[in-house]
Design a protein around this motif. Structure first.
Motif, PDB file in Angstrom:
ATOM      1  N   VAL A   1       0.876  -1.170   0.000  1.00 25.53           N
ATOM      2  CA  VAL A   1       0.000   0.000   0.000  1.00 25.53           C
ATOM      3  C   VAL A   1       0.911   1.216   0.000  1.00 25.53           C
ATOM      4  CG1 VAL A   1      -1.814   1.277   1.204  1.00 25.53           C
ATOM      5  CG2 VAL A   1      -1.753  -1.228   1.326  1.00 25.53           C
ATOM      6  N   ILE A   2       0.822   2.056  -1.019  1.00 27.04           N
ATOM      7  CA  ILE A   2       1.722   3.193  -1.144  1.00 27.04           C
ATOM      8  C   ILE A   2       0.970   4.502  -0.889  1.00 27.04           C
ATOM      9  CG2 ILE A   2       3.351   2.038  -2.677  1.00 27.04           C
ATOM     10  CD1 ILE A   2       1.995   3.283  -5.036  1.00 27.04           C
ATOM     11  N   SER A   3       1.711   5.510  -0.530  1.00 21.79           N
ATOM     12  CA  SER A   3       1.086   6.786  -0.186  1.00 21.79           C
ATOM     13  C   SER A   3       0.395   7.407  -1.400  1.00 21.79           C
ATOM     14  CB  SER A   3       2.135   7.769   0.354  1.00 21.79           C
ATOM     15  OG  SER A   3       1.528   9.016   0.642  1.00 21.79           O
ATOM     16  N   PRO A   4      -0.839   7.868  -1.235  1.00 19.84           N
ATOM     17  CA  PRO A   4      -1.534   8.536  -2.335  1.00 19.84           C
ATOM     18  C   PRO A   4      -1.207  10.019  -2.443  1.00 19.84           C
ATOM     19  CG  PRO A   4      -2.999   8.336  -0.483  1.00 19.84           C
ATOM     20  CD  PRO A   4      -1.705   7.684  -0.066  1.00 19.84           C
ATOM     21  N   ALA A   5      -0.404  10.533  -1.488  1.00 19.94           N
ATOM     22  CA  ALA A   5      -0.166  11.976  -1.462  1.00 19.94           C
ATOM     23  C   ALA A   5       1.238  12.311  -0.972  1.00 19.94           C
ATOM     24  CB  ALA A   5      -1.192  12.660  -0.562  1.00 19.94           C
ATOM     25  N   ASP A   6       1.759  13.440  -1.434  1.00 20.92           N
ATOM     26  CA  ASP A   6       2.964  14.034  -0.860  1.00 20.92           C
ATOM     27  C   ASP A   6       2.571  14.771   0.411  1.00 20.92           C
ATOM     28  OD1 ASP A   6       4.106  13.200  -3.211  1.00 20.92           O
ATOM     29  OD2 ASP A   6       5.069  15.107  -3.682  1.00 20.92           O
ATOM     30  N   GLY A   7       3.431  14.746   1.414  1.00 20.31           N
ATOM     31  CA  GLY A   7       3.141  15.499   2.630  1.00 20.31           C
ATOM     32  C   GLY A   7       3.717  14.833   3.854  1.00 20.31           C
ATOM     33  N   VAL A   8       3.147  15.158   4.994  1.00 17.62           N
ATOM     34  CA  VAL A   8       3.610  14.627   6.278  1.00 17.62           C
ATOM     35  C   VAL A   8       2.521  13.750   6.883  1.00 17.62           C
ATOM     36  CG1 VAL A   8       4.299  15.241   8.630  1.00 17.62           C
ATOM     37  CG2 VAL A   8       5.118  16.597   6.704  1.00 17.62           C
ATOM     38  N   VAL A   9       2.930  12.596   7.401  1.00 20.95           N
ATOM     39  CA  VAL A   9       1.980  11.732   8.112  1.00 20.95           C
ATOM     40  C   VAL A   9       1.577  12.456   9.393  1.00 20.95           C
ATOM     41  CG1 VAL A   9       1.609   9.505   9.218  1.00 20.95           C
ATOM     42  CG2 VAL A   9       3.028   9.651   7.144  1.00 20.95           C
ATOM     43  N   SER A  10       0.340  12.930   9.456  1.00 22.21           N
ATOM     44  CA  SER A  10      -0.093  13.771  10.576  1.00 22.21           C
ATOM     45  C   SER A  10      -0.836  12.999  11.656  1.00 22.21           C
ATOM     46  CB  SER A  10      -0.984  14.903  10.062  1.00 22.21           C
ATOM     47  OG  SER A  10      -2.120  14.390   9.364  1.00 22.21           O
ATOM     48  N   LEU A  11      -1.490  11.908  11.277  1.00 20.70           N
ATOM     49  CA  LEU A  11      -2.257  11.117  12.244  1.00 20.70           C
ATOM     50  C   LEU A  11      -2.203   9.641  11.876  1.00 20.70           C
ATOM     51  CD1 LEU A  11      -5.515  13.287  12.435  1.00 20.70           C
ATOM     52  CD2 LEU A  11      -3.841  13.059  14.279  1.00 20.70           C
ATOM     53  N   ILE A  12      -2.126   8.790  12.886  1.00 22.23           N
ATOM     54  CA  ILE A  12      -2.324   7.349  12.727  1.00 22.23           C
ATOM     55  C   ILE A  12      -3.201   6.917  13.897  1.00 22.23           C
ATOM     56  CG2 ILE A  12      -1.268   5.057  12.690  1.00 22.23           C
ATOM     57  CD1 ILE A  12       1.255   6.290  11.557  1.00 22.23           C
ATOM     58  N   GLU A  13      -4.402   6.434  13.602  1.00 23.65           N
ATOM     59  CA  GLU A  13      -5.314   6.100  14.683  1.00 23.65           C
ATOM     60  C   GLU A  13      -6.326   5.054  14.247  1.00 23.65           C
ATOM     61  OE1 GLU A  13      -7.102   9.787  15.725  1.00 23.65           O
ATOM     62  OE2 GLU A  13      -7.531  10.317  13.644  1.00 23.65           O
ATOM     63  N   GLU A  14      -6.936   4.402  15.223  1.00 22.37           N
ATOM     64  CA  GLU A  14      -7.979   3.413  14.977  1.00 22.37           C
ATOM     65  C   GLU A  14      -9.334   4.113  15.018  1.00 22.37           C
ATOM     66  OE1 GLU A  14      -7.428   0.056  14.456  1.00 22.37           O
ATOM     67  OE2 GLU A  14      -5.280   0.525  14.438  1.00 22.37           O
ATOM     68  N   VAL A  15     -10.061   4.060  13.918  1.00 25.08           N
ATOM     69  CA  VAL A  15     -11.370   4.715  13.838  1.00 25.08           C
ATOM     70  C   VAL A  15     -12.335   3.844  13.036  1.00 25.08           C
ATOM     71  CG1 VAL A  15     -10.411   7.060  13.968  1.00 25.08           C
ATOM     72  CG2 VAL A  15     -10.752   5.973  11.756  1.00 25.08           C
ATOM     73  N   THR A  16     -13.621   4.090  13.237  1.00 26.87           N
ATOM     74  CA  THR A  16     -14.636   3.423  12.425  1.00 26.87           C
ATOM     75  C   THR A  16     -14.754   4.168  11.104  1.00 26.87           C
ATOM     76  OG1 THR A  16     -15.866   2.758  14.391  1.00 26.87           O
ATOM     77  CG2 THR A  16     -17.050   2.739  12.296  1.00 26.87           C
ATOM     78  N   PRO A  17     -14.566   3.496   9.972  1.00 27.93           N
ATOM     79  CA  PRO A  17     -14.609   4.195   8.680  1.00 27.93           C
ATOM     80  C   PRO A  17     -15.997   4.718   8.360  1.00 27.93           C
ATOM     81  CG  PRO A  17     -14.513   1.822   8.354  1.00 27.93           C
ATOM     82  CD  PRO A  17     -14.311   2.055   9.823  1.00 27.93           C
ATOM     83  N   ALA A  18     -16.046   5.765   7.577  1.00 33.46           N
ATOM     84  CA  ALA A  18     -17.332   6.328   7.146  1.00 33.46           C
ATOM     85  C   ALA A  18     -18.112   5.270   6.370  1.00 33.46           C
ATOM     86  CB  ALA A  18     -17.099   7.558   6.278  1.00 33.46           C
ATOM     87  N   ALA A  19     -19.431   5.287   6.540  1.00 37.53           N
ATOM     88  CA  ALA A  19     -20.286   4.277   5.924  1.00 37.53           C
ATOM     89  C   ALA A  19     -20.174   4.269   4.402  1.00 37.53           C
ATOM     90  CB  ALA A  19     -21.731   4.499   6.347  1.00 37.53           C
ATOM     91  N   ASP A  20     -19.931   5.446   3.796  1.00 35.91           N
ATOM     92  CA  ASP A  20     -19.908   5.499   2.336  1.00 35.91           C
ATOM     93  C   ASP A  20     -18.714   4.783   1.717  1.00 35.91           C
ATOM     94  OD1 ASP A  20     -17.834   7.407   2.722  1.00 35.91           O
ATOM     95  OD2 ASP A  20     -19.308   9.023   2.767  1.00 35.91           O
ATOM     96  N   LEU A  21     -17.715   4.416   2.536  1.00 38.53           N
ATOM     97  CA  LEU A  21     -16.585   3.645   2.018  1.00 38.53           C
ATOM     98  C   LEU A  21     -16.936   2.166   1.857  1.00 38.53           C
ATOM     99  CD1 LEU A  21     -13.638   5.220   4.047  1.00 38.53           C
ATOM    100  CD2 LEU A  21     -13.890   5.261   1.561  1.00 38.53           C
ATOM    101  N   GLY A  22     -17.953   1.716   2.554  1.00 44.46           N
ATOM    102  CA  GLY A  22     -18.348   0.319   2.453  1.00 44.46           C
ATOM    103  C   GLY A  22     -17.341  -0.641   3.047  1.00 44.46           C
ATOM    104  N   LEU A  23     -16.658  -0.221   4.109  1.00 43.12           N
ATOM    105  CA  LEU A  23     -15.610  -1.040   4.715  1.00 43.12           C
ATOM    106  C   LEU A  23     -16.052  -1.708   6.013  1.00 43.12           C
ATOM    107  CD1 LEU A  23     -12.524   1.307   4.141  1.00 43.12           C
ATOM    108  CD2 LEU A  23     -13.279  -0.630   2.742  1.00 43.12           C
ATOM    109  N   GLY A  24     -17.336  -1.611   6.361  1.00 43.52           N
ATOM    110  CA  GLY A  24     -17.835  -2.251   7.561  1.00 43.52           C
ATOM    111  C   GLY A  24     -17.798  -1.335   8.772  1.00 43.52           C
ATOM    112  N   ASP A  25     -18.159  -1.904   9.933  1.00 42.87           N
ATOM    113  CA  ASP A  25     -18.275  -1.121  11.159  1.00 42.87           C
ATOM    114  C   ASP A  25     -17.109  -1.306  12.119  1.00 42.87           C
ATOM    115  OD1 ASP A  25     -20.790  -0.220  10.312  1.00 42.87           O
ATOM    116  OD2 ASP A  25     -21.789  -1.982  11.169  1.00 42.87           O
ATOM    117  N   ALA A  26     -16.218  -2.239  11.843  1.00 39.60           N
ATOM    118  CA  ALA A  26     -15.088  -2.489  12.744  1.00 39.60           C
ATOM    119  C   ALA A  26     -14.061  -1.366  12.622  1.00 39.60           C
ATOM    120  CB  ALA A  26     -14.435  -3.830  12.410  1.00 39.60           C
ATOM    121  N   PRO A  27     -13.455  -0.940  13.742  1.00 42.84           N
ATOM    122  CA  PRO A  27     -12.401   0.089  13.678  1.00 42.84           C
ATOM    123  C   PRO A  27     -11.226  -0.364  12.799  1.00 42.84           C
ATOM    124  CG  PRO A  27     -13.153  -0.224  15.930  1.00 42.84           C
ATOM    125  CD  PRO A  27     -13.747  -1.348  15.130  1.00 42.84           C
TER     126      PRO A  27
END
Length: 230
Positions: free
Chosen positions: A65-91
């Motif tokens: 999995v490669i970075s989609p953007a140039d910049g600085v990694v500002s956050l890394i955290e466990e969160v529930t993805p938005a429903a519109d991504l269709g990735l389920g309810d698990a963090p």
């Protein structure tokens, strides 16, 4: 080394009209007062480099999995993805890459696969480095499913200055890893949602390069981030 290739970085076609506007304003300012002309020249050069689209060397190893953007990694955290991504309810692990106005803003696909979902949301224009920007800011969500059935979510988020998210892909499109799928004008952030159980290989504060920096390895999901004990 060819110095022309260093100075004359290719520009994405989305930037042409903006550079033309900056150049026209610069000429008008020059008619008013010469110092304003040189300020305009500087602004025009900045606009050109904002829309730069340099060639990137895409890692060819399967499962990355490669970075989609140039910049600085500002956050890394466990969160529930938005429903519109269709990735389920698990963090899931979310890696955020913050782009300032000097970064290249062309966005690249983090994995090869098929676009299964594209959802655009109107919203606010809060500072994109803030955690709540993922929920409240204007954003565009894209889900990509790999050939192995793994789904990766990537969200383009507008920032304080950004007022236009551009997405070049639609549902059903096939992308190669590192292929250009969009851009955001004038400062923003991208969120990448990793599959359950996959650990990121970057740390907060690390500089990421779109299409080159490896964020995770789907085939070796339990690798540790650099500088952290195993």
């Amino acid at each position: 080394m060819n110095m022309l290739k260093i100075v004359a970085v290719p520009m994405h076609k989305e930037g042409r009209k903006f550079v033309a506007i900056f150049a026209a304003v610069t000429l008008l300012l020059g008619l008013i007062w010469e110092p304003l002309f040189w300020l305009g020249v500087g602004a025009t050069v900045w606009c050109y480099y904002f829309f730069r689209d340099p060639v990137r060397v895409i890692p060819q190893q399967d499962g990355l999995v490669i970075s989609p953007a140039d910049g600085v990694v500002s956050l890394i955290e466990e969160v529930t993805p938005a429903a519109d991504l269709g990735l389920g309810d698990a963090p899931l692990t979310r890696v955020s890459v913050f782009m300032n106005v000097f970064n290249c803003h062309v966005n690249r696909a983090p994995v090869a696969g098929t676009v299964t979902n594209v959802v655009y949301h109107h919203g606010k224009f809060l500072n994109a480095s803030l955690d709540k920007a993922s929920e409240h800011n204007e954003r565009n969500s894209v889900t990509i499913e790999t050939g192995h059935g793994v789904r990766i979510g990537v969200v383009q988020i507008a920032g304080l200055v950004a007022r236009r998210i551009v997405c070049f892909v639609k549902e059903g499109d096939t992308l190669g890893a590192g292929h250009r799928f969009g851009l955001i004008r004038f400062g923003s952030r991208l969120d990448i949602y990793l599959p359950l159980g996959v650990s990121p290989l970057v740390s907060v504060g690390q500089t990421a390069v779109a299409g080159e920096t490896i964020l995770a390895d789907l085939l070796t999901p339990n690798l540790s981030r650099p500088g952290l004990p195993e």
